[in-house]
Motif scaffolding. Structure first.
Motif, PDB file in Angstrom:
ATOM      1  N   ILE A 247      -1.735   3.322  -2.492  1.00 32.05           N
ATOM      2  CA  ILE A 247      -3.141   3.130  -2.785  1.00 32.05           C
ATOM      3  C   ILE A 247      -3.554   2.612  -1.279  1.00 32.05           C
ATOM      4  N   THR A 248      -4.814   3.155  -0.920  1.00 29.84           N
ATOM      5  CA  THR A 248      -5.285   2.835   0.411  1.00 29.84           C
ATOM      6  C   THR A 248      -5.625   1.313   0.639  1.00 29.84           C
TER       7      THR A 248
ATOM      8  N   ALA B  59     -13.203  -5.741  -7.030  1.00 31.86           N
ATOM      9  CA  ALA B  59     -13.066  -4.556  -7.886  1.00 31.86           C
ATOM     10  C   ALA B  59     -13.621  -5.085  -9.180  1.00 31.86           C
TER      11      ALA B  59
ATOM     12  N   SER C 213       0.852  -1.228   0.105  1.00 33.03           N
ATOM     13  CA  SER C 213       0.220  -0.162  -0.081  1.00 33.03           C
ATOM     14  C   SER C 213       0.951   1.280  -0.079  1.00 33.03           C
TER      15      SER C 213
ATOM     16  N   SER D  43      -7.811  -0.387   1.989  1.00 33.01           N
ATOM     17  CA  SER D  43      -9.225  -0.510   1.705  1.00 33.01           C
ATOM     18  C   SER D  43      -9.385  -0.850   0.121  1.00 33.01           C
ATOM     19  N   ASN D  44      -8.847  -0.042  -0.703  1.00 28.51           N
ATOM     20  CA  ASN D  44      -8.742  -0.121  -1.990  1.00 28.51           C
ATOM     21  C   ASN D  44      -7.904  -1.386  -2.506  1.00 28.51           C
TER      22      ASN D  44
ATOM     23  N   THR E 270      -2.423   1.822 -12.035  1.00 30.46           N
ATOM     24  CA  THR E 270      -2.487   0.897 -10.679  1.00 30.46           C
ATOM     25  C   THR E 270      -1.836  -0.163 -10.934  1.00 30.46           C
TER      26      THR E 270
ATOM     27  N   ILE F 295     -10.037   0.325  -8.922  1.00 31.52           N
ATOM     28  CA  ILE F 295      -8.936   0.563  -8.451  1.00 31.52           C
ATOM     29  C   ILE F 295      -7.645   1.305  -9.143  1.00 31.52           C
TER      30      ILE F 295
ATOM     31  N   GLU G 211     -16.583   3.501  -7.909  1.00 31.98           N
ATOM     32  CA  GLU G 211     -15.879   3.343  -6.677  1.00 31.98           C
ATOM     33  C   GLU G 211     -15.126   1.900  -6.753  1.00 31.98           C
TER      34      GLU G 211
END
Lengths: 68, 178
Positions: A27-28, A40, A22, A30-31, A47, B178, B175
């Motif tokens: 990137i957080t 996802a 992370s 949670s993501n 990314t 990513i 949302e």
């Protein structure tokens, strides 16, 4: 979905924790967790680029197509 | 959220409460008038100028007031949904396309269509009573005027709700990207 995310496998191979990844890919948690658990709906190229750089691997090592 | 938008929403919240209480009184007055006129004092029908209808028959009077009561209750339920959105703070300007709000627009469209249908039925019923040379007050007095407007509003809201539903899906997709 037929696309499987093998992020946890690559992280285990590189002995990298979710926190470490992370921080490296910015990137957080949670993501990353959403990505790891396969929730996802899409992954941005930048990314994927950052993850491949951090894990020193190819996109194919992270993503896999499995016909169900 | 801008301060002016916040102020407008606060005013709308208060207005929604006032309308909600108003339509509740309206429904209550129709219901009370129906029970009191039929059960106790026939002169009470004079309040809505419906003494002629009561003279025509109790069932006709009851059916007419039931229709107006149902319309008022449906209006109250629609108002309640609006108040609920304000009090539960479901209106999120950072992520406005949420499922709760989508359901709210769908519910409002169904209520509008239902009110329009009941108002149309009442108008037709009033017309059939008037054909028997009985005086019936205007639809405005019975608070069921403008069935076409309600149906138009319901149909418009339904289309907006469908578009909103797609917006919710798109926001969810965004949302989960990513």
């Amino acid at each position: 979905m037929a696309i499987i995310v093998n992020l946890d496998v690559m992280m285990a191979k590189r002995k990298m924790s979710l926190n470490e990844l992370s921080e490296k890919v910015d990137i957080t948690l949670s993501n990353l967790s959403i990505l790891k658990t396969g929730k996802a709906k899409a992954v941005r190229f930048n990314t994927l680029d950052a993850i491949c750089k951090a894990l020193d691997c190819q996109p194919g090592d992270i993503l896999e197509f499995r016909d169900e | 959220m801008k301060t002016s938008t916040k102020k407008i929403l606060n005013v709308l919240h208060v207005l929604a409460w006032i309308c909600f209480i108003g339509v509740l009184f309206e429904a209550g007055s129709f219901l009370f008038n129906m029970i009191y006129s039929v059960g106790f004092q026939p002169l009470a029908a004079d309040y809505f100028n419906l003494e002629g209808v009561l003279a025509l028959g109790k069932s006709v009077f009851c059916f007419l007031l039931t229709l107006t009561t149902v319309a008022a209750v449906l209006k109250a339920l629609a108002m309640y949904r609006i108040i609920k959105i304000f009090t539960e703070k479901k209106l999120n300007f950072k992520a406005p396309f949420n499922k709760e709000f989508g359901r709210f627009i769908f519910a409002l469209s169904y209520f509008s269509l239902a009110i329009g249908f009941v108002a149309f039925l009442t108008a037709e019923y009033v017309e059939s009573i008037q054909k028997q040379n009985v005086f019936v007050p205007s639809l405005q007095r019975l608070r069921v005027a403008g069935s076409d407007v309600w149906v138009f509003m319901g149909a418009t809201l339904y289309v907006i709700a469908l578009i909103f539903k797609r917006g919710v899906e798109m926001q969810e997709e965004s949302e989960l990207t990513i």
